[in-house]
Write a protein that holds these residues in place. Structure first.
Motif, PDB file in Angstrom:
ATOM      1  N   GLU A   5       0.813  -1.209   0.000  1.00  0.00           N
ATOM      2  CA  GLU A   5       0.000   0.000   0.000  1.00  0.00           C
ATOM      3  C   GLU A   5       0.849   1.263   0.000  1.00  0.00           C
ATOM      4  N   ARG A   7       0.258   5.817  -0.290  1.00  0.00           N
ATOM      5  CA  ARG A   7      -0.725   6.907  -0.205  1.00  0.00           C
ATOM      6  C   ARG A   7      -0.029   8.224  -0.474  1.00  0.00           C
ATOM      7  N   ASP A  41      -9.319   9.172 -10.381  1.00  0.00           N
ATOM      8  CA  ASP A  41      -9.807   8.127  -9.490  1.00  0.00           C
ATOM      9  C   ASP A  41      -8.655   7.557  -8.646  1.00  0.00           C
ATOM     10  N   ARG A  44      -7.896   9.907  -5.796  1.00  0.00           N
ATOM     11  CA  ARG A  44      -8.876   9.791  -4.709  1.00  0.00           C
ATOM     12  C   ARG A  44      -8.570   8.572  -3.829  1.00  0.00           C
ATOM     13  N   ARG A  45      -8.177   7.479  -4.445  1.00  0.00           N
ATOM     14  CA  ARG A  45      -7.853   6.276  -3.679  1.00  0.00           C
ATOM     15  C   ARG A  45      -6.539   6.443  -2.911  1.00  0.00           C
ATOM     16  N   ALA A  50      -3.802   2.939  -1.055  1.00  0.00           N
ATOM     17  CA  ALA A  50      -4.242   1.937  -2.027  1.00  0.00           C
ATOM     18  C   ALA A  50      -3.072   1.022  -2.354  1.00  0.00           C
ATOM     19  N   LEU A  55      -3.881  -0.860  -8.029  1.00  0.00           N
ATOM     20  CA  LEU A  55      -4.233   0.479  -8.485  1.00  0.00           C
ATOM     21  C   LEU A  55      -4.004   0.629  -9.981  1.00  0.00           C
TER      22      LEU A  55
END
Length: 350
Positions: A5, A7, A41, A44-45, A50, A55
């Motif tokens: 993940e 971000r 999109d 936003r994730r 994500a 992704l």
């Protein structure tokens, strides 16, 4: 964060703009043309986190991969989990640190596990020490031989009129612990004139700050100790119309104070050399100009400890404190002339 993940770092702001998105951090911006696009999109994730691989799956994988590469290049992605505030003074600092490093929590951890010494607890050193405590530095060593005087109070904000006549290091320790009761403050009341006067400091210090201007050889003395103990060193001072901060010298990076000084004065005229060698620190002071330089010393000291880099790593910056001009760099190379330089930087503007 679990798995793969990633971000967006906290300091990147996302705005709706002209039918699309605008990502902004400081003076840098990235535009995404449509809020309905795969890139928008993905943003936003990424705001909450994500998986990097999932992704970039699907028909728009190439577009999303390009976006991730661009965000990575800007230093806007991190694998750290979101920071949870802990009701501590430095809570809002962690997000700010992501403007200079993607891993703000790691930088804060370095600050929370370091120890720093401040040589000279006056107009520069006192405020620098205050910044350290506010930033979460847990252990400080304060070195000064002097007592608080009435004429100190226009710029040395750790002291009050009730403290006049007391040892500066004693009063400073008390004031700093009032801000953060958990900070460990060690005091050395002595005048530093030789390397041995600093031998009471631990060899494990992360940084030594030179905020004293007497004797004239104080930087030579401090560097002799710092070089022997492999301790990074930074300092600053201010006069009537200008002040300087730096260089940040790191023995592990091949820096050398003597080499820096030779390069700094190499372009001086005979008159300039005479003025510098014969000059003495001004007896006059102005609180705001002291605060300017002290804050810049503290900024770069904290950035170096937290991230390994800062604006004065290997160089000195001079500031017109009366406001007529910006900082000017001097002697931009502190590499030892007798060694292969290990000097390098991150390439990030600070």
């Amino acid at each position: 964060m679990p798995g793969n993940e990633i971000r967006l770092v906290d300091s990147v702001q996302v705005y709706a703009h002209d039918g699309g998105m605008l990502l902004v951090q400081g003076t840098q911006a990235l535009r995404i043309r449509s809020t309905g696009s795969s890139a928008a999109d993905a943003v936003r994730r990424l705001r909450s986190g994500a998986d990097r691989d999932t992704l970039a799956e699907g028909s728009s994988a190439r577009t999303v991969r390009r976006l991730i590469e661009r965000l990575d290049a800007l230093g806007w992605l991190t694998a750290e989990p979101p920071y949870v505030e802990q009701s501590v003074p430095w809570d809002r600092q962690v997000g700010w640190l992501t403007s200079v490093t993607p891993d703000g929590q790691r930088a804060q951890h370095r600050l929370r596990t370091c120890s720093v010494a401040v040589l000279g607890v006056g107009g520069i050193g006192g405020l620098t020490a205050q910044h350290f405590v506010g930033a979460g530095v847990p252990e400080l060593w304060l070195i000064d031989h002097d007592e608080v005087a009435v004429h100190n109070l226009n710029r040395q904000y750790l002291f009050t009129a009730a403290d006049v006549g007391e040892a500066k290091v004693t009063v400073a320790a008390r004031a700093l612990q009032a801000v953060s009761p958990d900070v460990r403050v060690h005091t050395l009341r002595r005048k530093v004139v030789s390397r041995e006067d600093l031998d009471a400091l631990p060899n494990s210090l992360d940084l030594l700050v030179v905020a004293a201007d007497q004797p004239r050889t104080i930087w030579d003395t401090a560097w002799a100790w710092a070089e022997r103990t492999a301790t990074p060193l930074i300092g600053g001072a201010v006069g009537l119309g200008s002040g300087y901060w730096g260089p940040l010298l790191d023995p592990a990076a091949g820096h050398c104070w003597r080499c820096f000084e030779r390069r700094r004065v190499s372009g001086f005229s005979a008159e300039e050399r005479s003025l510098e060698n014969g000059g003495t620190p001004t007896a006059y002071s102005f609180g705001p100009t002291n605060s300017l330089i002290a804050s810049l010393v503290a900024r770069d000291a904290l950035l170096f400890v937290g991230t390994g880099d800062c604006a004065v790593r290997g160089r000195r910056l001079v500031l017109d404190v009366l406001g007529a001009g910006g900082p000017v760099a001097t002697a931009g190379d502190a590499a030892c002339a007798g060694k292969t330089s290990a000097l390098h930087g991150t390439g990030r503007d600070i």
